[in-house]
Design a protein around this motif. Structure first.
Motif, short mmCIF file in Angstrom:
data_model
loop_
_atom_site.label_atom_id
_atom_site.label_comp_id
_atom_site.label_asym_id
_atom_site.label_seq_id
_atom_site.Cartn_x
_atom_site.Cartn_y
_atom_site.Cartn_z
N PRO A 21 -4.49 3.94 1.85
CA PRO A 21 -5.73 4.32 2.54
C PRO A 21 -5.92 5.83 2.66
N MET A 22 -4.82 6.57 2.87
CA MET A 22 -4.95 8.03 3.04
C MET A 22 -5.31 8.74 1.73
N SER A 23 -5.19 8.02 0.59
CA SER A 23 -5.49 8.68 -0.68
C SER A 23 -6.96 8.54 -1.08
N SER B 204 4.96 5.13 3.20
CA SER B 204 4.26 4.63 4.39
C SER B 204 3.14 3.68 3.94
N PHE B 205 2.86 2.65 4.77
CA PHE B 205 1.77 1.74 4.45
C PHE B 205 0.42 2.45 4.45
N MET B 206 0.37 3.65 5.01
CA MET B 206 -0.88 4.41 5.05
C MET B 206 -1.12 5.19 3.74
N ASP B 207 -0.13 5.17 2.81
CA ASP B 207 -0.26 5.98 1.58
C ASP B 207 -1.56 5.69 0.82
N THR C 26 0.83 -1.22 0.00
CA THR C 26 0.00 0.00 0.00
C THR C 26 0.86 1.26 0.00
N LYS C 27 2.21 1.09 -0.17
CA LYS C 27 3.09 2.27 -0.19
C LYS C 27 3.12 2.90 -1.59
#
Ligand SMILES: Cc1cc2nc3c(=O)[nH]c(=O)nc-3n(C[C@H](O)[C@H](O)[C@H](O)COP(=O)(O)OP(=O)(O)OC[C@H]3O[C@@H](n4cnc5c(N)ncnc54)[C@H](O)[C@@H]3O)c2cc1C
Length: 502
Positions: free
Chosen positions: A335-337, A330-333, A323-324
């Motif tokens: 989901p944060m998009s 970051s692994f949150m890249d 998910t980067k």
């Protein structure tokens, strides 16, 4: 009240895209004030690093996915021709800079390496034969050779022929004047050249965290990754050359044109060999066909790489999923998009691309032995001890709204620009670094239309005597420009047409 620092242009990221655009803008307007902002401590630390990409100077010579076959057997060569001429445009820029003395020696970043296509089985052979028959008629491919003769293949690919069944059905094409490009070395030379110019700065260990519109352009917030201090810089124009991380910055800009875009990250791995006994037996980039159901960027290839004067072999890529958005991300890249505007297209892509998801999962789950099995399709006698697994760069494929399907996944690149021309972002990954110069020329024409056709026109014509369109149709001009580029970039000896191998 204290005013922010002001520049004409901020370029986010110090990869090949920003480095090219910054140098090009300085050539067109030496008085332009610009700043490149990079979060890592050096240039070319992500996809542009030589070990994060395959270094193929993509010119449509060997990549079988650029020439799709229709149901009636005909082969469409439009994309291969276009990419070939785009690469000649890149070569014109590098030749121009080389002649100006920008690079110590262009051998530090570009090397002649033949480009081959290799197929197995009756279907593969009939496709390659048809592809060859169509391409050879076009002036950009007139030097292509075709063979089904195994003795000739053993000459072209000595590493790849021993250990095969005598009745194996094979065919190959070869173009001698292909290239391997160290895009990392090129990027760093461009950045070094840039900082020798007045009013041009490259700032490392600085992350762009936000962008806000101001009266004449943008206020860019920049955080020092070591101290945590932030500063704001005002810029008339902003380029988001942040590679995989361009999408979240584009979203932060809030421009209308950013709505509906999402990103699908695909990671990669290679097998790398540095054993000189093996390496010396292979002097080529050999591309084959992708497995059924796999994405186009996963076509397997066995490549000679020339990095910092040393030769190695690279095989792959093996795709994977994370998910980067950046290798160092970051692994949150992912989901944060997710936004209200792109959740529809993202879900539609997830639903309609189950084959791709299955393929990526199967790639991730592969053992080293299974990876070696794929390599042995190319190099039957490969020994495990000569090869090690390395992590490649991240590609973030574009997810886009689609009126019929809800959302589609794209494997190319897309330049997204604000209507007023004050900001542009580059999304996607392929064919990538090889065609950087054409993409940046497109950006200049979109975002600086008056200057491109006015005060910059003469300089553009001097640097680029022939652009893609005319090179596609004018055979004599193509041959002249190609020959000039090959000499300027030391790909051939001045007195001969023969590639001068590194
Ligand atoms: C596996 C693989 C194989 C490939 N093979 C080839 C090939 O054979 N031939 C070819 O032509 N192309 C190839 N490509 C494509 C090519 O590598 C890319 O198109 C090209 O390197 C992209 O350059 P860039 O400058 O856009 O991005 P990058 O080189 O990724 O640079 C982006 C930079 O932005 C920085 N950054 C990100 N966010 C921020 C922020 N908020 N603030 C400051 N800095 C930031 C990053 O640290 C990074 O340095 C390949 C790519 C991959 C992944």
């Amino acid at each position: 009240m204290a005013h922010n620092e002001a520049v004409d242009v901020v370029l986010v990221g110090a990869g090949i895209m920003s480095a090219t655009l910054a140098v090009l803008l300085k050539e067109l307007d030496p008085a332009i004030k610009l700043e490149v902002v990079e979060l890592m401590d050096s240039g070319a630390a992500e996809s542009s690093n030589p070990w994060n990409n395959a270094g193929t100077g993509h010119a449509g010579l060997c990549e079988l996915n650029y020439t799709p076959q229709a149901a009636d057997g005909t082969v469409d060569i439009k994309k291969a021709v276009h990419i070939n001429t785009q690469f000649e445009v890149s070569k014109q820029f590098w030749s121009y800079l080389t002649k100006k003395g920008t690079f110590g020696s262009c051998k530090s970043f570009i090397s002649p390496v033949p480009h081959l296509s290799f197929v197995q089985g009756d279907d593969g052979v009939s496709f390659l034969k048809e592809r060859f028959k169509t391409l050879i008629k076009h002036h950009a491919f007139s030097d292509m050779e075709y063979t089904e003769d195994k003795a000739k293949m053993a000459e072209w690919m000595p590493l790849m022929m021993p250990g095969r069944a005598p009745d194996e059905v094979l065919a190959a094409t070869r173009v001698m004047n292909g290239t391997d490009v160290n895009f990392g070395a090129l990027t760093n030379q461009l950045l070094q050249h840039l900082t020798s110019a007045p009013d041009a700065q490259v700032k490392y260990c600085k992350r762009v965290t936000d962008l806000k519109r101001n009266n004449g352009g943008w206020t860019v917030s920049i955080k020092d990754v070591n101290t945590g201090n932030t500063r704001d810089v005002d810029a008339k124009f902003v380029f988001l050359g942040a590679g995989g991380a361009a999408l979240p910055l584009l979203q932060a800009s809030g421009i209308e044109e950013s709505k509906g875009f999402g990103g699908f990250p695909i990671s990669g791995q290679w097998l790398r060999c540095d054993n000189p006994e093996v390496v010396k037996q292979h002097q080529a980039k050999v591309y084959s066909q992708a497995a059924v159901g796999s994405p186009p960027m996963s076509v397997p290839h066995l490549d000679t790489r020339v990095v910092d004067g040393k030769k190695s072999l690279l095989f792959g890529p093996y795709a994977g999923f994370t998910t980067k958005f950046l290798k160092h991300g970051s692994f949150m890249d992912l989901p944060m998009s997710v936004r209200l505007g792109n959740i529809g297209p993202m879900l539609a892509v997830a639903k309609n691309n189950m084959d791709l998801t299955k393929y990526l999962v199967s790639e991730v789950m592969q053992s080293m032995e299974q990876r070696l099995e794929s390599l042995r399709r190319f190099y039957p006698l490969a020994k495990a001890e000569d090869w090690r697994l390395e992590v490649a760069g991240q590609r973030v494929q574009i997810i886009k709204k689609d009126p019929k399907k809800g959302g589609v996944l794209q494997f190319g690149t897309e330049l997204v620009a604000a209507k007023d021309g004050s900001l542009a972002a580059l999304l996607g990954a392929s064919p990538g670094a090889s065609v950087t110069v054409s993409i940046m020329l497109e950006l200049i024409e979109k975002c600086f239309p008056n200057k491109a056709s006015g005060e910059w026109a003469a300089k553009l014509a001097e640097i680029f005597p022939a652009r893609e369109k005319v090179l596609e149709t004018d055979a004599a001009l193509y041959r002249k420009i190609n020959a000039q580029n090959n000499i300027a970039l030391e790909l051939v000896e001045e007195s001969s047409e023969t590639p001068s191998y590194a």
